[in-house]
Design a protein around this motif. Structure first.
Motif, PDB file in Angstrom:
ATOM      1  N   GLN A   1      36.049  43.973  50.504  1.00 31.15           N
ATOM      2  CA  GLN A   1      35.488  44.878  49.391  1.00 31.15           C
ATOM      3  C   GLN A   1      36.464  45.359  48.501  1.00 31.15           C
ATOM      4  O   GLN A   1      37.074  46.268  49.291  1.00 31.15           O
ATOM      5  CB  GLN A   1      34.390  45.618  49.727  1.00 31.15           C
ATOM      6  N   ASP A   2      36.871  44.998  47.526  1.00 28.26           N
ATOM      7  CA  ASP A   2      37.459  45.899  46.435  1.00 28.26           C
ATOM      8  C   ASP A   2      36.834  47.141  45.997  1.00 28.26           C
ATOM      9  O   ASP A   2      37.380  48.010  45.583  1.00 28.26           O
ATOM     10  CB  ASP A   2      37.907  44.954  45.381  1.00 28.26           C
ATOM     11  N   ASP A   3      35.483  46.982  45.842  1.00 31.18           N
ATOM     12  CA  ASP A   3      34.614  47.986  45.262  1.00 31.18           C
ATOM     13  C   ASP A   3      33.262  48.012  46.341  1.00 31.18           C
ATOM     14  O   ASP A   3      33.342  47.179  47.321  1.00 31.18           O
ATOM     15  CB  ASP A   3      34.410  47.944  43.867  1.00 31.18           C
ATOM     16  N   ASP A   4      32.401  48.578  46.025  1.00 29.64           N
ATOM     17  CA  ASP A   4      30.909  48.726  46.809  1.00 29.64           C
ATOM     18  C   ASP A   4      30.403  47.532  46.756  1.00 29.64           C
ATOM     19  O   ASP A   4      29.544  47.381  45.283  1.00 29.64           O
ATOM     20  CB  ASP A   4      30.420  49.996  46.522  1.00 29.64           C
ATOM     21  N   LEU A   5      30.187  46.671  47.669  1.00 26.33           N
ATOM     22  CA  LEU A   5      29.348  45.558  47.505  1.00 26.33           C
ATOM     23  C   LEU A   5      27.946  45.942  47.382  1.00 26.33           C
ATOM     24  O   LEU A   5      27.256  45.176  46.708  1.00 26.33           O
ATOM     25  CB  LEU A   5      29.698  44.403  48.731  1.00 26.33           C
ATOM     26  N   ALA A   6      27.225  46.670  48.139  1.00 29.93           N
ATOM     27  CA  ALA A   6      25.998  47.194  47.835  1.00 29.93           C
ATOM     28  C   ALA A   6      25.553  47.696  46.538  1.00 29.93           C
ATOM     29  O   ALA A   6      24.443  47.286  46.209  1.00 29.93           O
ATOM     30  CB  ALA A   6      25.608  48.296  49.087  1.00 29.93           C
TER      31      ALA A   6
ATOM     32  N   THR B   1      33.287  42.400  43.157  1.00 33.02           N
ATOM     33  CA  THR B   1      33.710  43.463  43.996  1.00 33.02           C
ATOM     34  C   THR B   1      34.142  42.907  45.394  1.00 33.02           C
ATOM     35  O   THR B   1      34.833  43.669  46.027  1.00 33.02           O
ATOM     36  CB  THR B   1      32.569  44.406  44.372  1.00 33.02           C
ATOM     37  N   ALA B   2      33.757  41.749  45.900  1.00 36.54           N
ATOM     38  CA  ALA B   2      33.879  41.191  47.108  1.00 36.54           C
ATOM     39  C   ALA B   2      34.464  39.764  47.189  1.00 36.54           C
ATOM     40  O   ALA B   2      34.219  39.065  46.116  1.00 36.54           O
ATOM     41  CB  ALA B   2      33.035  41.425  48.176  1.00 36.54           C
ATOM     42  N   ARG B   3      35.418  39.522  48.240  1.00 35.97           N
ATOM     43  CA  ARG B   3      36.099  38.256  48.349  1.00 35.97           C
ATOM     44  C   ARG B   3      36.051  37.986  49.639  1.00 35.97           C
ATOM     45  O   ARG B   3      35.826  38.901  50.748  1.00 35.97           O
ATOM     46  CB  ARG B   3      37.472  38.202  47.863  1.00 35.97           C
ATOM     47  N   LEU B   4      36.143  36.569  50.198  1.00 37.23           N
ATOM     48  CA  LEU B   4      36.090  36.095  51.420  1.00 37.23           C
ATOM     49  C   LEU B   4      37.533  35.654  51.875  1.00 37.23           C
ATOM     50  O   LEU B   4      38.197  34.909  51.360  1.00 37.23           O
ATOM     51  CB  LEU B   4      35.131  34.845  51.548  1.00 37.23           C
ATOM     52  N   LEU B   5      38.101  36.494  52.995  1.00 44.86           N
ATOM     53  CA  LEU B   5      39.144  36.067  53.524  1.00 44.86           C
ATOM     54  C   LEU B   5      38.976  35.218  54.594  1.00 44.86           C
ATOM     55  O   LEU B   5      38.265  35.192  55.709  1.00 44.86           O
ATOM     56  CB  LEU B   5      39.719  37.392  54.314  1.00 44.86           C
ATOM     57  N   HIS B   6      39.637  34.006  54.517  1.00 43.39           N
ATOM     58  CA  HIS B   6      39.402  32.750  55.622  1.00 43.39           C
ATOM     59  C   HIS B   6      40.788  32.716  56.033  1.00 43.39           C
ATOM     60  O   HIS B   6      41.763  32.274  55.706  1.00 43.39           O
ATOM     61  CB  HIS B   6      39.026  31.356  54.630  1.00 43.39           C
ATOM     62  N   PHE B   7      40.444  32.716  57.621  1.00 42.23           N
ATOM     63  CA  PHE B   7      41.526  32.389  58.411  1.00 42.23           C
ATOM     64  C   PHE B   7      41.415  30.957  59.365  1.00 42.23           C
ATOM     65  O   PHE B   7      40.668  30.982  60.523  1.00 42.23           O
ATOM     66  CB  PHE B   7      41.539  33.543  59.531  1.00 42.23           C
TER      67      PHE B   7
END
Length: 336
Positions: A110-115, A218-224
């Motif tokens: 989350q770069d900012d508040d996802l909620a 606000t949010a991104r998905l980090l994929h490993f």
């Protein structure tokens, strides 16, 4: 949460405990109200440890579970089908406002508040898409599971994609080795069906149609994608042990080509490590290529800092040892 909104995530997993536990604890520590874990291996030794985590619901996907879901067919051969069934079972049984469908190797950043963003979304028929960033490994030796930087997904022209990703352009889609689609979340109970990457709705003729989509701000998905060279090799071998018709359904051409290259260039663990560095490490040449197109992202993702004493051991050695224990059939083809 100040606005009272409750969100969570669901995943189907067959991975070492350190990864699944870190995933669950990370999301609960960063805003999720609940996590739902479906263990694809009904004898998964991770079940007990995960069940001890407050607000984590664990389901063992044994024969009885699949008979109840599919009395005449049982367990689906396709992992994507199993994931979809599990995700929507969680949606139908949870008391959340929003539910995201992710994998064990994917973490919501989350770069900012996802909620707050979720609370502001008024159309219940629109999914929220989390754009994906794929981890790139450091150029030197890897010591812990989550080291590295990230490559953003992209829609480059054919010439620009070749300039950005050569010599492995044919192994990529939207600038990612795995998927560039991201993952989605839906308002619980609004009638949308969670898929692996996107949600669907029932159309007027009764067929499932792609739901409207809004991309998160606000949010991104980090994929490993493959946490260690051994993990990457095991994933490729596991794909190749699935029936051909299932492979055709779940592997897109770029992914199938990547796995063929892997198996041609990694007949033992040392070769796998070398091939892994070639494909995934952020060499100076690769950094220059990606920087030219503005595709590198530095994200301070550090589960150990956030989770503190609750963080599992994130060193490679323990993870790989667990991986070998969990895959005895595959381990026989890996010469260490």
């Amino acid at each position: 949460m100040e606005n009272g909104l409750r969100w969570g995530a669901v995943l189907t997993a067959n991975e070492p405990l350190a990864l699944v536990e870190t995933n669950v604890r990370w999301h609960l520590a960063t805003g999720a109200s609940a996590m739902f874990v479906f263990l694809d291996d009904p004898d998964d030794p991770a079940a007990e440890a995960l069940s001890d985590i407050t607000d984590c619901t664990v389901q063992l996907c044994d024969d009885a579970y699949w008979r109840a879901r599919r009395p005449h067919k049982g367990r689906p051969a396709s992992q994507m089908r199993r994931q979809t069934i599990n995700a929507n079972r969680a949606q139908n049984r949870c008391d959340l406002d929003w539910l995201f469908h992710i994998d064990a190797d994917e973490f919501i950043w989350q770069d900012d508040d996802l909620a707050a963003e979720l609370a502001a979304q008024t159309d219940p028929q629109t999914e929220l898409n989390l754009p994906v960033l794929e981890r790139i490994f450091p150029p030197g030796a890897q010591s812990t599971l989550f080291e590295g930087t990230y490559r953003a997904s992209s829609d480059l022209t054919e010439d620009d994609a070749e300039a950005a990703f050569a010599p492995f352009t044919q192994f990529m889609k939207r600038g990612q080795y795995s998927h560039g689609a991201g993952k989605s979340g839906v308002q619980v109970g609004a009638g949308l069906r969670l898929g692996v990457h996107n949600a669907t709705r029932t159309g007027s003729e009764g067929r499932q149609r792609r739901a409207a989509k809004r991309v998160s701000t606000t949010a991104r998905l980090l994929h490993f994608d493959g946490l260690t060279p051994l993990h990457w090799l095991m994933k490729g071998l596991r794909y190749r042990q699935t029936p051909p018709d299932v492979q055709a359904a779940i592997l897109q051409p770029h992914r199938a080509a990547q796995i063929e290259w892997l198996l041609d260039n990694a007949t033992n663990l040392e070769q796998a490590r070398s091939a892994h560095r070639t494909l995934f490490a952020l060499s100076p040449e690769r950094r220059a290529q990606l920087t030219r197109f503005g595709l590198l992202r530095d994200i301070p993702f550090d589960p150990a800092r956030v989770l503190g004493p609750d963080c599992p051991d994130l060193h490679m050695a323990g993870f790989d040892a667990d991986l070998m224990r969990r895959n005895p059939a595959l381990a026989g083809v890996v010469s260490t």
